[in-house]
Design a protein around this motif. Sequence first.
Motif, PDB file in Angstrom:
ATOM      1  N   ALA A   1       0.834  -1.205   0.000  1.00 51.39           N
ATOM      2  CA  ALA A   1       0.000   0.000   0.000  1.00 51.39           C
ATOM      3  C   ALA A   1       0.866   1.250   0.000  1.00 51.39           C
ATOM      4  N   GLY A   2       1.941   1.217   0.782  1.00 56.36           N
ATOM      5  CA  GLY A   2       2.848   2.354   0.827  1.00 56.36           C
ATOM      6  C   GLY A   2       3.470   2.649  -0.516  1.00 56.36           C
ATOM      7  N   GLU A   3       3.778   1.612  -1.275  1.00 56.07           N
ATOM      8  CA  GLU A   3       4.328   1.811  -2.607  1.00 56.07           C
ATOM      9  C   GLU A   3       3.335   2.538  -3.508  1.00 56.07           C
ATOM     10  N   GLY A   4       2.056   2.301  -3.245  1.00 57.99           N
ATOM     11  CA  GLY A   4       1.019   2.961  -4.036  1.00 57.99           C
ATOM     12  C   GLY A   4       0.543   4.268  -3.428  1.00 57.99           C
ATOM     13  N   GLY A   5       1.196   4.735  -2.369  1.00 62.83           N
ATOM     14  CA  GLY A   5       0.820   5.991  -1.745  1.00 62.83           C
ATOM     15  C   GLY A   5      -0.366   5.877  -0.826  1.00 62.83           C
ATOM     16  N   LEU A   6      -0.702   4.658  -0.370  1.00 62.32           N
ATOM     17  CA  LEU A   6      -1.853   4.441   0.489  1.00 62.32           C
ATOM     18  C   LEU A   6      -1.424   3.932   1.855  1.00 62.32           C
ATOM     19  N   SER A   7      -2.280   4.150   2.841  1.00 61.06           N
ATOM     20  CA  SER A   7      -2.080   3.523   4.137  1.00 61.06           C
ATOM     21  C   SER A   7      -2.722   2.145   4.094  1.00 61.06           C
TER      22      SER A   7
ATOM     23  N   LYS B   1       0.520  15.176  -0.260  1.00 64.05           N
ATOM     24  CA  LYS B   1       1.620  14.987  -1.189  1.00 64.05           C
ATOM     25  C   LYS B   1       1.174  14.191  -2.403  1.00 64.05           C
ATOM     26  N   ASN B   2       0.352  13.157  -2.163  1.00 63.50           N
ATOM     27  CA  ASN B   2      -0.122  12.329  -3.262  1.00 63.50           C
ATOM     28  C   ASN B   2      -0.965  13.122  -4.256  1.00 63.50           C
ATOM     29  N   ASP B   3      -1.749  14.097  -3.750  1.00 64.35           N
ATOM     30  CA  ASP B   3      -2.592  14.894  -4.633  1.00 64.35           C
ATOM     31  C   ASP B   3      -1.765  15.758  -5.575  1.00 64.35           C
ATOM     32  N   SER B   4      -0.595  16.195  -5.115  1.00 66.83           N
ATOM     33  CA  SER B   4       0.216  17.110  -5.914  1.00 66.83           C
ATOM     34  C   SER B   4       1.362  16.415  -6.622  1.00 66.83           C
ATOM     35  N   ASP B   5       1.626  15.175  -6.299  1.00 67.01           N
ATOM     36  CA  ASP B   5       2.742  14.452  -6.881  1.00 67.01           C
ATOM     37  C   ASP B   5       2.224  13.515  -7.969  1.00 67.01           C
TER      38      ASP B   5
ATOM     39  N   ARG C   1       0.308   9.815  -7.694  1.00 65.33           N
ATOM     40  CA  ARG C   1      -1.037   9.616  -8.252  1.00 65.33           C
ATOM     41  C   ARG C   1      -1.047   8.420  -9.216  1.00 65.33           C
ATOM     42  N   LEU C   2       0.042   8.282  -9.990  1.00 70.31           N
ATOM     43  CA  LEU C   2       0.128   7.149 -10.915  1.00 70.31           C
ATOM     44  C   LEU C   2       0.230   5.829 -10.148  1.00 70.31           C
ATOM     45  N   LYS C   3       0.981   5.827  -9.024  1.00 71.46           N
ATOM     46  CA  LYS C   3       1.068   4.624  -8.206  1.00 71.46           C
ATOM     47  C   LYS C   3      -0.297   4.244  -7.645  1.00 71.46           C
ATOM     48  N   MET C   4      -1.034   5.257  -7.224  1.00 71.49           N
ATOM     49  CA  MET C   4      -2.372   5.004  -6.693  1.00 71.49           C
ATOM     50  C   MET C   4      -3.264   4.427  -7.788  1.00 71.49           C
ATOM     51  N   LEU C   5      -3.124   4.986  -8.998  1.00 75.77           N
ATOM     52  CA  LEU C   5      -3.908   4.501 -10.125  1.00 75.77           C
ATOM     53  C   LEU C   5      -3.579   3.044 -10.425  1.00 75.77           C
ATOM     54  N   LYS C   6      -2.276   2.698 -10.347  1.00 83.10           N
ATOM     55  CA  LYS C   6      -1.847   1.317 -10.606  1.00 83.10           C
ATOM     56  C   LYS C   6      -2.408   0.380  -9.537  1.00 83.10           C
TER      57      LYS C   6
ATOM     58  N   GLN D   1      -8.204  -2.136 -17.548  1.00 81.49           N
ATOM     59  CA  GLN D   1      -6.974  -1.723 -18.214  1.00 81.49           C
ATOM     60  C   GLN D   1      -7.217  -0.502 -19.089  1.00 81.49           C
ATOM     61  N   GLU D   2      -8.381  -0.453 -19.735  1.00 86.38           N
ATOM     62  CA  GLU D   2      -8.712   0.684 -20.606  1.00 86.38           C
ATOM     63  C   GLU D   2      -8.865   1.963 -19.786  1.00 86.38           C
ATOM     64  N   GLU D   3      -9.533   1.823 -18.623  1.00 90.55           N
ATOM     65  CA  GLU D   3      -9.693   2.992 -17.759  1.00 90.55           C
ATOM     66  C   GLU D   3      -8.343   3.466 -17.224  1.00 90.55           C
ATOM     67  N   PHE D   4      -7.493   2.506 -16.874  1.00 86.69           N
ATOM     68  CA  PHE D   4      -6.159   2.867 -16.394  1.00 86.69           C
ATOM     69  C   PHE D   4      -5.385   3.617 -17.467  1.00 86.69           C
ATOM     70  N   ALA D   5      -5.396   3.090 -18.681  1.00 83.30           N
ATOM     71  CA  ALA D   5      -4.636   3.709 -19.767  1.00 83.30           C
ATOM     72  C   ALA D   5      -5.156   5.112 -20.063  1.00 83.30           C
ATOM     73  N   ALA D   6      -6.484   5.265 -20.031  1.00 81.19           N
ATOM     74  CA  ALA D   6      -7.061   6.567 -20.345  1.00 81.19           C
ATOM     75  C   ALA D   6      -6.691   7.608 -19.290  1.00 81.19           C
ATOM     76  N   LYS D   7      -6.822   7.218 -18.012  1.00 79.08           N
ATOM     77  CA  LYS D   7      -6.518   8.174 -16.948  1.00 79.08           C
ATOM     78  C   LYS D   7      -5.027   8.473 -16.900  1.00 79.08           C
ATOM     79  N   LYS D   8      -4.202   7.462 -17.169  1.00 78.09           N
ATOM     80  CA  LYS D   8      -2.755   7.670 -17.181  1.00 78.09           C
ATOM     81  C   LYS D   8      -2.378   8.665 -18.265  1.00 78.09           C
ATOM     82  N   LYS D   9      -2.979   8.506 -19.437  1.00 78.70           N
ATOM     83  CA  LYS D   9      -2.681   9.430 -20.543  1.00 78.70           C
ATOM     84  C   LYS D   9      -3.124  10.847 -20.202  1.00 78.70           C
ATOM     85  N   GLU D  10      -4.271  10.918 -19.551  1.00 73.64           N
ATOM     86  CA  GLU D  10      -4.782  12.237 -19.165  1.00 73.64           C
ATOM     87  C   GLU D  10      -3.832  12.967 -18.232  1.00 73.64           C
ATOM     88  N   TRP D  11      -3.326  12.236 -17.249  1.00 74.35           N
ATOM     89  CA  TRP D  11      -2.419  12.860 -16.278  1.00 74.35           C
ATOM     90  C   TRP D  11      -1.055  13.188 -16.895  1.00 74.35           C
ATOM     91  N   LEU D  12      -0.586  12.271 -17.739  1.00 75.52           N
ATOM     92  CA  LEU D  12       0.707  12.525 -18.380  1.00 75.52           C
ATOM     93  C   LEU D  12       0.654  13.710 -19.329  1.00 75.52           C
TER      94      LEU D  12
END
Length: 333
Positions: free
Chosen positions: A243-249, A296-300, A304-309, A319-330
């Motif tokens: 969870a920590g790797e993904g920015g979560l508790s 920090k997660n909101d601004s980093d 945010r990508l780790k949380m998405l993963k 997978q489609e939703e992940f790819a779409a949101k990842k592209k949006e953020w990038l």
Amino acid sequence: MGIGSFFRDQLSKIIEWKDQPSDILVWKFPSVNDEIKNASKLIVSPGQGAILVYEGKVVDHLSEVGLFDLETDNHPFLTTLLNLRTNFESEHKLKIWFYRTAETTNQGWGTPQMIKYMDPFYKIPVELGANGSFSFVISNPLYLFSNVIGAKDTYTVAEARQLLQNRFPEHLSSVLAQSSISYQQIDAQLPALSRLIKEQLTSEMNNLGFELTDFKLNGTVFDQSTKERIGKVADITAETMAAGEGGLSYVEMEKLKALRDAARNEGGLAGAGLQFGVGMDLGKTFNAAKDETSVKNDSDPVARLKMLKSLLDEGIITQEEFAAKKKEWLDKL
């Protein structure tokens, strides 16, 4: 008693421990009425020593190998004749005990019951059994004879092994507590633990008249309840790290799993009354009192990508939703 036996009992004799069995540590030489006559010869062979008890007192201790002449107040023939009124028994008694000086090796030991200690890593009580081997020698035969064996005719290796190994569990428990070695590290630390336990046992073994020449802790066995407790704690620890790797508790990860289960059981996020945006803003949804990590997660973007993963890995999003949101953020970087 025939006349032949009478005269044979009064003649000088050779006193020795022949064919010394490997399972006997101390052995009393058998003699008729304990009357050892003058001019008798005592042979101490390699790997042996002898203790002489005369009229109830230890009068000599022979630790060197050789042939010895014995002198007592029991003279051939004369003793029996002078003591006719006491059934031919002399008032002068000499008893001889032989003991083993050679090393007794490869004796197995095991804990009769589970040893308890607090695991320094998991912070939970642990119960384990242990086994190994040890070797020893008699280091202080006079003390052993006077304070442990007493007047027994024989003292066996099995008796000594039981006496010594009864002291092992207490010192094993002490070493585990002092060394701060965790359940998961014990197998890798067996040589170091063996050395520490042997050091602790040295003084107590000497007080019994023995010296440990070798001591090995070969293995440990943990009880089922300990394995179950460790397994649960290990799972939680691993999930917390993930969870920590993904920015979560850990709490947030558990709620994320609840989202996943709801999505699977109710026909997807829509069926559970949940929306994709809920998953994207876990910091706000899962933790009303959002801490510094959430900010920090909101601004980093990386966080945010780790949380998405993490959402993808848990099956909350496709997978489609992940790819779409990842592209949006990038695209915003």
